[in-house]
Design a protein around this motif. Sequence first.
Motif, PDB file in Angstrom:
ATOM      1  N   PHE A  57      -1.804   9.323   6.565  1.00 49.70           N
ATOM      2  CA  PHE A  57      -0.705   8.758   5.778  1.00 49.70           C
ATOM      3  C   PHE A  57      -0.089   9.810   4.881  1.00 49.70           C
ATOM      4  N   ILE A  58       1.208   9.700   4.702  1.00 48.36           N
ATOM      5  CA  ILE A  58       1.885  10.517   3.705  1.00 48.36           C
ATOM      6  C   ILE A  58       1.684   9.838   2.352  1.00 48.36           C
ATOM      7  N   TYR A  59       1.321  10.607   1.342  1.00 53.01           N
ATOM      8  CA  TYR A  59       1.125  10.024   0.020  1.00 53.01           C
ATOM      9  C   TYR A  59       2.420   9.335  -0.442  1.00 53.01           C
ATOM     10  N   SER A  60       2.264   8.119  -0.928  1.00 59.54           N
ATOM     11  CA  SER A  60       3.406   7.330  -1.380  1.00 59.54           C
ATOM     12  C   SER A  60       3.126   6.895  -2.824  1.00 59.54           C
TER      13      SER A  60
ATOM     14  N   ASP B 185      -9.638   7.932   7.258  1.00 61.11           N
ATOM     15  CA  ASP B 185      -8.250   7.920   6.775  1.00 61.11           C
ATOM     16  C   ASP B 185      -8.013   9.208   5.998  1.00 61.11           C
TER      17      ASP B 185
ATOM     18  N   PRO C 264     -13.349   6.323   5.398  1.00 60.46           N
ATOM     19  CA  PRO C 264     -12.173   7.076   4.920  1.00 60.46           C
ATOM     20  C   PRO C 264     -12.567   8.193   3.960  1.00 60.46           C
TER      21      PRO C 264
ATOM     22  N   TYR D  83      -4.516   6.936  -6.470  1.00 64.22           N
ATOM     23  CA  TYR D  83      -3.274   6.713  -5.712  1.00 64.22           C
ATOM     24  C   TYR D  83      -3.096   5.254  -5.332  1.00 64.22           C
ATOM     25  N   CYS D  84      -4.129   4.427  -5.535  1.00 63.74           N
ATOM     26  CA  CYS D  84      -4.198   3.146  -4.815  1.00 63.74           C
ATOM     27  C   CYS D  84      -3.844   1.939  -5.683  1.00 63.74           C
TER      28      CYS D  84
ATOM     29  N   GLN E  71     -10.067  10.742   2.993  1.00 64.27           N
ATOM     30  CA  GLN E  71      -8.791  10.970   2.267  1.00 64.27           C
ATOM     31  C   GLN E  71      -8.380  12.429   2.161  1.00 64.27           C
TER      32      GLN E  71
ATOM     33  N   ILE F 137       0.822  -1.210   0.000  1.00 66.55           N
ATOM     34  CA  ILE F 137       0.000   0.000   0.000  1.00 66.55           C
ATOM     35  C   ILE F 137       0.861   1.267   0.000  1.00 66.55           C
ATOM     36  N   ARG F 138       1.978   1.232   0.750  1.00 65.06           N
ATOM     37  CA  ARG F 138       2.917   2.361   0.735  1.00 65.06           C
ATOM     38  C   ARG F 138       4.334   1.823   0.628  1.00 65.06           C
TER      39      ARG F 138
ATOM     40  N   ARG G 224       2.782   4.877  -5.988  1.00 63.05           N
ATOM     41  CA  ARG G 224       2.807   3.442  -6.239  1.00 63.05           C
ATOM     42  C   ARG G 224       2.879   3.211  -7.738  1.00 63.05           C
TER      43      ARG G 224
ATOM     44  N   ILE H 108      -4.949  11.058   3.406  1.00 59.44           N
ATOM     45  CA  ILE H 108      -3.651  11.050   2.729  1.00 59.44           C
ATOM     46  C   ILE H 108      -3.215  12.504   2.610  1.00 59.44           C
TER      47      ILE H 108
HETATM   48  N1  5AD Z   1      -0.142   6.475  -0.251  1.00 62.58           N
HETATM   49  C1  5AD Z   1      -0.538   6.742   1.018  1.00 62.58           C
HETATM   50  N2  5AD Z   1      -1.611   6.203   1.576  1.00 62.58           N
HETATM   51  C2  5AD Z   1      -2.352   5.350   0.849  1.00 62.58           C
HETATM   52  N3  5AD Z   1      -3.488   4.684   1.132  1.00 62.58           N
HETATM   53  C3  5AD Z   1      -3.818   3.945   0.053  1.00 62.58           C
HETATM   54  N4  5AD Z   1      -2.926   4.138  -0.937  1.00 62.58           N
HETATM   55  C4  5AD Z   1      -2.008   5.018  -0.476  1.00 62.58           C
HETATM   56  C5  5AD Z   1      -0.844   5.625  -1.026  1.00 62.58           C
HETATM   57  N5  5AD Z   1      -0.448   5.371  -2.275  1.00 62.58           N
HETATM   58  C6  5AD Z   1      -4.204   4.814   2.401  1.00 62.58           C
HETATM   59  C7  5AD Z   1      -5.636   5.328   2.214  1.00 62.58           C
HETATM   60  C8  5AD Z   1      -6.465   4.115   2.490  1.00 62.58           C
HETATM   61  C9  5AD Z   1      -5.604   3.389   3.526  1.00 62.58           C
HETATM   62  C10 5AD Z   1      -5.926   1.967   3.720  1.00 62.58           C
HETATM   63  O1  5AD Z   1      -4.300   3.549   3.026  1.00 62.58           O
HETATM   64  O2  5AD Z   1      -5.880   6.337   3.172  1.00 62.58           O
HETATM   65  O3  5AD Z   1      -7.754   4.432   3.003  1.00 62.58           O
END
Ligand code: 5AD
Length: 443
Positions: A337-340, A306, A266, A166-167, A268, A52-53, A342, A308
């Motif tokens: 969460f910090i955006y990562s 959640d 969530p 992002y996912c 986001q 996921i990250r 993918r 991001i």
């Molecule tokens: N970067 C950061 N956080 C992410 N999530 C999903 N993909 C990413 C990403 N690329 C987070 C979202 C989701 C949780 C399970 O993980 O907030 O709801």
Amino acid sequence: MLKNKYYKIITYGCQMNEHDSEKLAGMLEEMGYLPTEELAESDIIILNTCVIRENAELKVYGKLGELKQYKRENPDLIIGIGGCMMQQDEPVAEIYKKYQHVDLIFGTHNIHHLPALIEKIAAGKGRVVEVWDEEEGLIPDLPSQRKSENEAWVSIIQGCNNFCTYCIVPYVRGRERSRPLNAIVNECQQLAADGVKEITLLGQNVNSYGKDLADETDFPELLSQLNEIDGLLRIRFMTSHPRDFSDKLLFKIKELDKVAKHIHLPVQSGSNKVLKEMNRGYKREYYFERVKKIQQEVPEVSISTDFIVGFPGESEKDFEQTIAMVEELKFDMAYTFIYSPRSGTPAAKRTDQVPEEVKKERLQRLMKLQNQISYQKNQALIGTTQEILVTGPSDNDPEVFAGRTSTNKLCFIERDDNLIGKLVKVKIKTAKSWTLEGNVVNA
Ligand code: 5AD
Ligand code: SF4
């Protein structure tokens, strides 16, 4: 006498992965392996990975490096790696090439093949890689080796169709596939007969449950049927996608006594621009409306979410919209969460990535604010009486027992072995951001 054989599974990531690991453990135990916490004693070690990250992946590579020494000491040791990371070509190729001590690579769609794959290796067939690209329907029902006696996870829908930009999940877990209603009800009846008091229904988007089934079955209907099961005391579920969170579901949660009054929803981001670019399918105004209606209909409800931070193109103004949302909606809990980026997802290709320092600074601000709100909300519970389902000793101290409120708050009480698996009333005496402490009120 034959020597005992031991296994150790190391799990990364979400509850879905934890639950898959319970199934892997169930299969290994059927094969005669016993659990151990000691890597040095293990005959088989399995890593169940997450993508996921980026830091989830880095941890896996670190662990693989560490496992080399165990293979050196015990050449018969079987090292396997499965989970979401293995549904991608690059990590599989890299691990196959650079980590020669790994014997087995398998994916998320073929976990039920684990026994056959291990037998192949044990028969001296060399290293084995089996990753299915496309899910062939549902993964069959498998025995689970549960960690807790009175709580269990139950998978109701696999995969995700949403493709948030992002996912990575839809790419590694495939499209939505709902389990038939009767299979879920039967499993829950069996769990209740085995003494389970609380079930948590799992899916990337539980609100989509049933959309792919031939009949009219939907998630509210599933909850109604599960609520009837004797012996079950509580039903939890996660995760809910805000776009699909219907009034029908809201009124079911309100009506059904066993359904926990906690919703993980969530959001986001609080910015409409970012939400649109994330392909979330709703606006901030819609999310506000949903939360306000939930709070109005079920006043005792707790809502977690959640966020991001640092999605590509997120400006300071966008981020302030997130802060304003947190200030107004006052979530009980937020996972931040910090955006990562993918690889393979649309957002990762964008050229307007937010600098790492800016992301970190925003995360700190958001976490600080949420901690204060969580603290205040829990402080407000001091002096009130809450009902908790006692699960047993806390992780840190066997003399302290733990349980959760219907609203999913962890609460500590004094040890009393008679209370395990029971709903008890507790008067709250102290509260921190993430935990409560109280005294049992004698009825
Ligand atoms: N970067 C950061 N956080 C992410 N999530 C999903 N993909 C990413 C990403 N690329 C987070 C979202 C989701 C949780 C399970 O993980 O907030 O709801
Ligand atoms: Fe990922 Fe979005 Fe599906 Fe959740 S709903 S698993 S964030 S694609």
